[in-house]
Design a protein around this motif. Structure first.
Motif: not given
Lengths: 622, 332
Positions: B36-59
């Motif tokens: 979640s802190s990684y996502i926040a960092e990416l989003e602050s840089q204006g990049e979008s994050v693919d939820p599927a990829r996040i879920a995969a990483l989580r797993a």
């Protein structure tokens, strides 16, 4: 070379006009002035005095062990070593850490101290500390040093020297520790042994054995002894000559017979009159150096006028407190239980003084705590007469706490140093919510007068009082609630002889004036004899004998009581200790007592009445 | 003695388990996780994050498991020597930490040695020469050492080191040897750089130890058993070493357990100022980025040090003091 000593050989040790001063921030204090005496070859000289007399400072100066702030201001300390005839060393002139004095210390002059526990290092074995003395002076090394140490431990009466050699001081009993200390002092065969209160911290029976040991070793090793003590009984037992000191000066010196039979100086006479002796007349009083006149007042008057707490008229129960079959044991470290009290029963009668005598570890302090309801016994009860009159246990305890008070042994530890005397003495009144400020003040003033203290000192703190004065403050505090029963646990054992007499007289007078009952616990038989009506003897947690005072001293029945009585050195050269009678250490082991007194797994003797209220623990009347 | 040892070792086990649980809870305490802190960092840089990829990483990282399961996985790994995976560095923790752990141990061992070597003679001198000019002077120095902030001392020494000895600023070795395999030259370079952090980190500890040693010695110097030793004819030096010093040692030995973690954690700020490749700065960064396994490994390492330190000091105490060894009270 003719080794024979010339006719006028100098004494082994001679002090000439020695003056010793302490450099204190407020100026110089002269602790010892113009002290001259000599110790002849092979003699035993006792240096006698109370605390602050300078006797210890003199002993330190002979060893060159004076504290850093003390200095020898003048005079000579001449030591004529018999190993080097013809030479005399002036110890007063040797530098304190120099090679010369170090060659004397421990080798030609040795010292043993009062408290063997703190004087031996806990971290080193006994053997290590004994052989060190040999090795330091290069008299032997390796196996030989060890053998010398073994030999000396054997001579000082260790049943198993090899085991003692490996033991640490805390694994030994007090008496054995002092033997280890003596072995350490004597292993180099010194010409002079200084014994600084060597038996003061020990029980009487142990003291007697140590005194015997010192006497035997002295003749065996041919050494001279300088004994420093406050105990006139010990002096009469071991010394040939005595030097009496008071406030840094010699009051009187001479042969023991002269000193005891014809004391010349008023100080010595006063000291003699202040020591309690056996078989003093019932009305004979000790004479302290300074008598205090207690004055009872209106507030402290006996309670009979007070209907609220007085006993019901016409039916005074003669028993104030009953200790009934009390047993107590503690969990020992290595499993098992340690019996502190075993089936102890006795009554305390209204108005009497019951003395409880015993040596260390006999359970007398545990008993005092159980009586005070600070400890709960494993079985048995302590009944207080007024308990029945109280509606419930809470009220009974509150009343008990008011009516039974305690006087502690150590007047330094028992008074809070951050409270003024007024706060200390009035605290019991505050705790129990008695009276208002004005009445408390009046009560405290009266208490101070009762114990002979100046009421102007009420705002002072305990540190500005001497030991005797502090004990009087503690007594005043104990009297504040106008108790019925006072439990005194060794109240005079920390005090000098003359102060002891003062406190004993005070307690005696207060008892009459205030209608008190005492339980007086002490290891000192003569003191108990002076103050008590009946005496109970405790040994190994058992009450072995209980008798009226005269009966107990005239006809002791129990072997332990007999051993105890025979071990007390009396301040009378005509009645020396019978060393042969007390050599047996089994007298304080219950399973070693002869029948019918034996007490072990198979024998559980009860108390037998042998007449006149004289009770003995035995299977049948002996 | 054997029973004492066994008991003592057995006590360490539940202690370590409790510590691992607490460590894990602390790491989990901040809201969110590394992703979640990684996502926040990416989003602050204006990049979008693919939820599927996040879920995969989580797993993949096991972050979708429950807290208990995550803990068991982590502890199971620890027991097999697997410290877990660092999200931040995308490497196993073992490799990320690498030399750092070793250098930290070297640095701290050197510091403790420095503290003892300096503090002991000074403390003993101060006690035996109480209220002399020497005592006052050393006491003053000690107070200055206690009062100076470490990082200030670090900066001053770095400057002096550079000006006088030409040692490069910062680090624990010459930059040329970083990431090089170990060699004699590299080790020498480490030694050359070591003294600055050792002095910096050790100063306050030294000052504190001097004060305590002086106080302990003063308590012991006038005890009756020292007088006895004097009465036996022992010379001043031998007497001092055999009796009061021996007794005064106890508190220090008892202190080893405290010393280890204190020095390790105390060096974090200094290490940042000096940019030392030790564990301190990395721990702080890992906590900030919620790099869970990396932070956890460090905290467990610290805890292990404490527990082992306590164990060692207990052993040393039992060896030094027969009262503890033989289980006796100080009865009179």
């Amino acid at each position: 070379m003719i080794p024979a000593r010339p006719a006028a050989a100098p004494p082994l040790l001679q002090l000439r006009s020695v003056r010793i001063g302490f450099d204190l921030p407020e100026g110089q204090l002269i602790a010892v002035r113009d002290v001259s005496f000599s110790v002849p070859h092979g003699g035993v000289v006792a240096l006698v005095g109370e605390s602050g007399s300078g006797k210890t400072v003199v002993s330190q100066s002979i060893m060159g062990l004076l504290p850093r702030r003390a200095r020898i201001l003048g005079g000579e300390i001449l030591f004529a070593d018999p190993d080097t005839p013809g030479t005399v060393v002036d110890i007063a002139r040797l530098p304190a850490e120099g090679r010369q004095i170090r060659r004397l210390r421990g080798r030609r002059i040795s010292i043993i101290f009062q408290e063997p526990m703190t004087s031996l290092s806990t971290l080193h074995t006994v053997g290590n500390q004994v052989r060190e003395a040999v090795e330091v002076h290069r008299l032997a090394t390796g196996r030989l040093a060890e053998e010398l140490a073994h030999d000396m431990l054997h001579r000082t009466g260790f049943p198993d020297p090899a085991r003692a050699y490996r033991a640490y001081p805390f694994e030994l009993s007090g008496g054995l520790r002092q033997r280890a200390m003596i072995a350490m002092a004597l292993v180099c065969r010194p010409a002079l042994l200084i014994a600084d209160e060597p038996t003061t911290a020990l029980d009487v029976t142990v003291q007697a054995r140590i005194l015997k040991l010192l006497r035997d070793l002295r003749s065996e090793l041919g050494m001279t002894m300088l004994m420093i003590t406050h105990d006139l009984g010990v002096v009469a037992t071991v010394a040939d000559e005595a030097v009496v000191m008071f406030r840094g000066e010699i009051m009187e010196s001479g042969a023991i017979d002269d000193i005891y039979r014809r004391p010349g100086h008023p100080y010595l006479k006063a000291l003699m009159a202040a020591v309690p002796r056996f078989n003093m007349g019932r009305d004979e009083r000790l004479v302290p150096l300074r008598e205090i006149g207690p004055a009872g007042g209106r507030l402290l008057a006996p309670r009979d006028e007070d209907p609220a707490t007085g006993p019901p008229a016409g039916d005074p129960d003669p028993v104030l407190l009953r200790v009934d079959r009390v047993c107590m044991s503690y969990a020992a470290r290595r499993g098992g239980r340690l019996t502190a009290l075993d089936d102890v029963s006795f009554d305390v009668r209204r108005g009497e003084c019951l003395g409880i005598v015993g040596e260390s570890g006999c359970g007398k302090t545990t008993l005092a705590r159980i009586i005070m309801r600070a400890l709960q016994p494993d079985s048995g009860v302590v009944r207080y007469a007024a308990d029945r009159e109280s509606p419930g246990p809470v009220e009974a305890l509150a009343r008990f706490r008011r009516e039974v008070q305690f006087v502690f042994q150590d007047p330094f530890g028992s008074l809070n140093p951050r409270m003024t005397v007024f706060d200390i003495v009035s605290e019991p009144l505050v705790i129990h919510g008695i009276g208002d400020h004005a009445s408390r003040r009046a009560m405290v003033s009266e208490l101070m007068q009762a114990v002979g203290l100046d009421i102007r000192h009420l705002t002072r703190y305990p540190h500005s009082f001497s030991g005797g004065q502090r004990q009087r403050i503690a007594i005043a505090r104990a009297l504040a609630l106008r108790p019925r029963l006072l439990v005194c646990d060794e109240p005079v054992s920390a005090l000098d002889v003359s102060i002891q007499a003062q406190i004993l007289n005070l307690l005696r007078d207060l008892r009459g004036a205030l209608d008190l009952t005492y339980i007086f616990i002490s290891h000192n038989l003569a003191v108990v004899d002076y103050i008590a009506d009946r005496i109970a003897v405790l040994c190994a947690g058992r009450l072995v004998e209980l008798a009226p005072r005269d009966v107990l001293f005239a006809r002791p029945v129990h072997p332990y009581t007999r051993a105890l009585l025979s071990a007390v050195p009396e301040p009378d050269p005509d009645r020396p200790l019978d060393f042969n009678a007390l050599a047996d250490p089994r007298q304080s082991i219950p399973s070693e007592w002869p029948m019918p007194f034996r007490s072990d797994d198979r024998h559980h003797p009860g108390l037998v009445d042998v007449g006149d209220g004289h009770l003995v623990r035995a299977a049948h009347a002996p | 003695m054997l029973a004492f040892l066994v008991r003592r070792v057995l006590i360490m086990v539940p202690t370590l388990i409790a510590i691992s649980i607490i460590t894990f809870v602390i790491i989990q305490l901040p809201p969110g996780d590394y992703l979640s802190s990684y996502i926040a960092e990416l989003e602050s840089q204006g990049e979008s994050v693919d939820p599927a990829r996040i879920a995969a990483l989580r797993a993949q990282y096991g972050l979708d498991l429950s807290a208990t399961e995550q803990y068991l996985v982590w502890v199971g790994g620890l027991l097999q020597g697997d410290l877990g995976f660092s999200f931040e560095y995308q490497q196993p923790v073992t490799e990320v930490v690498g030399d750092r752990l070793f250098l930290t141990v070297v640095l701290n061992a050197a510091t403790i040695l420095f503290i003892w070597v300096v503090a002991f003679p000074i403390g003993i001198y101060s006690a035996t020469h109480q209220y002399s000019w020497g005592d006052y002077g050393l006491t003053l120095l000690g107070f200055i050492g206690l009062a100076t902030p470490n990082f200030l001392l670090a900066l001053v020494l770095l400057y002096l080191g550079n000006v006088w000895f030409g040692t490069s600023i910062g680090g624990m070795m010459d930059p040329a040897y970083i990431h090089q395999p170990w060699s004699t030259d590299k080790a020498l370079s480490v030694l050359e750089h070591l003294w600055v952090p050792v002095v910096v980190i050790g100063t306050s500890g030294t000052a504190g130890m001097i004060r305590r040693l002086r106080a302990n010695m003063l308590d012991e110097l006038h005890k009756p058993y020292v007088v006895t030793a004097r009465a036996k004819g022992l010379g001043p030096m031998r007497r001092l070493v055999k009796y009061p010093l021996r007794t005064a040692l106890n508190p220090f030995v008892a202190d080893i357990g405290n010393l280890l973690p204190q020095v390790v954690s105390g060096s974090a700020i200094v290490s940042m100022v000096l940019s030392l490749p030790t564990t301190g700065p990395m721990l702080i960064a890992a906590l900030q980025s919620q790099d869970m396994y990396l932070a956890g490994s460090f905290l467990i390492f610290l805890a292990l040090l404490t527990v082992i330190g306590m164990f060692l000091s207990d052993l040393a105490l039992a060896w030094l003091d027969p009262r503890i060894r033989l289980g006796a009270g100080t009865g009179r």
